[in-house]
Design an enzyme around this catalytic site. Structure first.
Site, PDB file in Angstrom:
ATOM      1  N   GLU A   1       0.837  -1.200   0.000  1.00 12.72           N
ATOM      2  CA  GLU A   1       0.000   0.000   0.000  1.00 12.72           C
ATOM      3  C   GLU A   1       0.872   1.251   0.000  1.00 12.72           C
ATOM      4  O   GLU A   1       1.920   1.286   0.635  1.00 12.72           O
ATOM      5  CB  GLU A   1      -0.898  -0.019   1.247  1.00 12.72           C
ATOM      6  CG  GLU A   1      -1.968   1.040   1.249  1.00 12.72           C
ATOM      7  CD  GLU A   1      -2.953   0.862   2.402  1.00 12.72           C
ATOM      8  OE1 GLU A   1      -3.554  -0.219   2.540  1.00 12.72           O
ATOM      9  OE2 GLU A   1      -3.115   1.825   3.176  1.00 12.72           O
TER      10      GLU A   1
ATOM     11  N   ASP B   1       0.269   5.330   0.606  1.00 14.28           N
ATOM     12  CA  ASP B   1      -0.790   6.220   1.126  1.00 14.28           C
ATOM     13  C   ASP B   1      -0.471   7.702   1.163  1.00 14.28           C
ATOM     14  O   ASP B   1       0.578   8.085   1.676  1.00 14.28           O
ATOM     15  CB  ASP B   1      -1.029   5.918   2.623  1.00 14.28           C
ATOM     16  CG  ASP B   1      -1.658   4.586   2.868  1.00 14.28           C
ATOM     17  OD1 ASP B   1      -2.392   4.118   2.014  1.00 14.28           O
ATOM     18  OD2 ASP B   1      -1.410   4.020   3.955  1.00 14.28           O
TER      19      ASP B   1
ATOM     20  N   GLU C   1      -2.538  10.715   3.127  1.00 17.86           N
ATOM     21  CA  GLU C   1      -3.692  11.018   3.974  1.00 17.86           C
ATOM     22  C   GLU C   1      -3.618  12.480   4.396  1.00 17.86           C
ATOM     23  O   GLU C   1      -2.622  12.908   4.976  1.00 17.86           O
ATOM     24  CB  GLU C   1      -3.705  10.128   5.220  1.00 17.86           C
ATOM     25  CG  GLU C   1      -4.018   8.678   4.889  1.00 17.86           C
ATOM     26  CD  GLU C   1      -4.073   7.795   6.121  1.00 17.86           C
ATOM     27  OE1 GLU C   1      -5.065   7.071   6.290  1.00 17.86           O
ATOM     28  OE2 GLU C   1      -3.127   7.853   6.926  1.00 17.86           O
TER      29      GLU C   1
END
Ligand SMILES: *[C@@H]1O[C@H](CO)[C@@H](O)[C@H](O)[C@H]1NC(C)=O
Ligand SMILES: *[C@@H]1O[C@H](CO)[C@@H](O)[C@H](O)[C@H]1NC(C)=O
Length: 301
Positions: A114, A116, A118
């Site tokens: 993953e 990411d 955010e």
């Protein structure tokens, strides 16, 4: 007359020098290619709370809404192995404390990879935090947090991930804010064989997002809205045959100039680290008494 001719000659020389400098610069530069704008429906579908996504200009622009009932999210139709993944987002304006807007790639299996982004909202006038993370084989704990050098609620900015067999680079506009080099030789897993989809969502995370959960979402300030555009995907679609995408050298993002940052990009990354970094797991000796292995080959941690 003679005066004018010489003027023309110098003008030509000047233009040629400019063109040459541009060409030479362009040949060594490694900013990712500018994506072209395509509508949402070409590459993406809503994942949950379909009625909380609004479409404009034939789907060229969309809005995600979070209210006290639900957030919402969408995902790419295809799965990809390597490429450059870009999204233009205008974050929730005003009082966005407690909200998180995420843009990420994930293989969504038990030993998942993953990548990411955010965006952690804040009270009106207080700065957003951009948190990034990388999971390989289900292991994360690689958080980095920065402030941005602009207000991400005022205009669209592009957020992108360049992923090839050599590195994963996080870009904000054309500025690299993080690089995760392939450290396989140090025994660190690198995402290379699990196709990922692209996801984005807006949800309530007031148990941790803003000042570590101290600031709660103020529902009277809702609904909270994030704007998106530019849904082009530049990746090797691998739902059919992952091996095909692993054959390198065929796509622009595999080429030499994308296998490492160039000097200019390293300087910009250093600028981000010096001026905007709040937290970097690589330098957190309390949490990691010995530096995580992949941090060691980073040029200047
Ligand atoms: C949600 O917010 C609306 C508008 O502020 C309010 O009228 C409603 O009572 C709220 N519902 C809940 C379950 O909190
Ligand atoms: C929110 O604002 C406060 C005060 O300026 C700051 O300490 C914090 O880092 C900001 N961002 C988040 C997401 O908490």
């Amino acid at each position: 007359m003679g005066q004018k001719r010489w003027g023309d000659v110098w003008r030509h020389v000047f233009v040629m020098v400019v063109v040459l400098v541009y060409l030479i610069g362009g040949a060594t530069g490694a900013a990712p290619k500018k994506p072209v704008a395509v509508p949402f429906g070409r590459n993406y579908i809503p994942t949950w709370a379909f009625d909380h996504i609004k479409y404009f200009n034939g789907g060229s622009n969309i809005q995600l809404t979070l209210d006290n009932y639900t957030g919402t999210g969408f995902q790419s139709k295809g799965s990809y192995l390597f490429g450059h993944f870009n999204m233009q987002i205008k974050m929730v304006p005003g009082d966005s404390a407690g909200t998180v807007t995420a843009f990420y790639l994930s293989s969504q299996n038990s030993e998942h990879d993953e990548i990411d982004f955010e965006f952690l909202g804040n009270r009106t006038g207080e700065p957003y935090i951009l948190q990034t993370n990388v999971f390989t084989g289900g292991e994360g704990n690689r958080e980095q947090r920065i402030y941005l050098w602009f207000d991400p609620t005022k205009a669209f900015h592009s957020y992108s991930v360049l992923w090839n067999l050599h590195q994963i680079v996080f870009f904000v506009d054309d500025v690299p804010i993080r690089v995760f080099k392939n450290s396989k030789k140090l025994g660190v897993r690198f995402p290379f064989n699990q196709p990922m989809k692209i996801y984005s969502s807006l949800w309530n995370a007031d148990d941790w997002a803003t000042r570590g959960g101290l600031e709660k979402t103020d529902w009277t300030k809702g609904p909270f809205v994030a704007d998106y555009k530019n849904f082009h995907i530049d990746g090797c679609q691998s739902s059919v045959d992952a091996k095909f995408c692993a054959t390198r050298g065929k796509h622009w993002w595999d080429q030499k100039q994308y296998q490492d940052l160039d000097d200019y990009q390293w300087r910009r990354l250093r600028w981000v680290r010096r001026k905007f970094t709040i937290y970097n797991y690589c330098t957190d000796r309390k949490r990691f008494p010995t530096m995580p292995r992949e941090c060691k080959i980073d040029r200047d941690v």
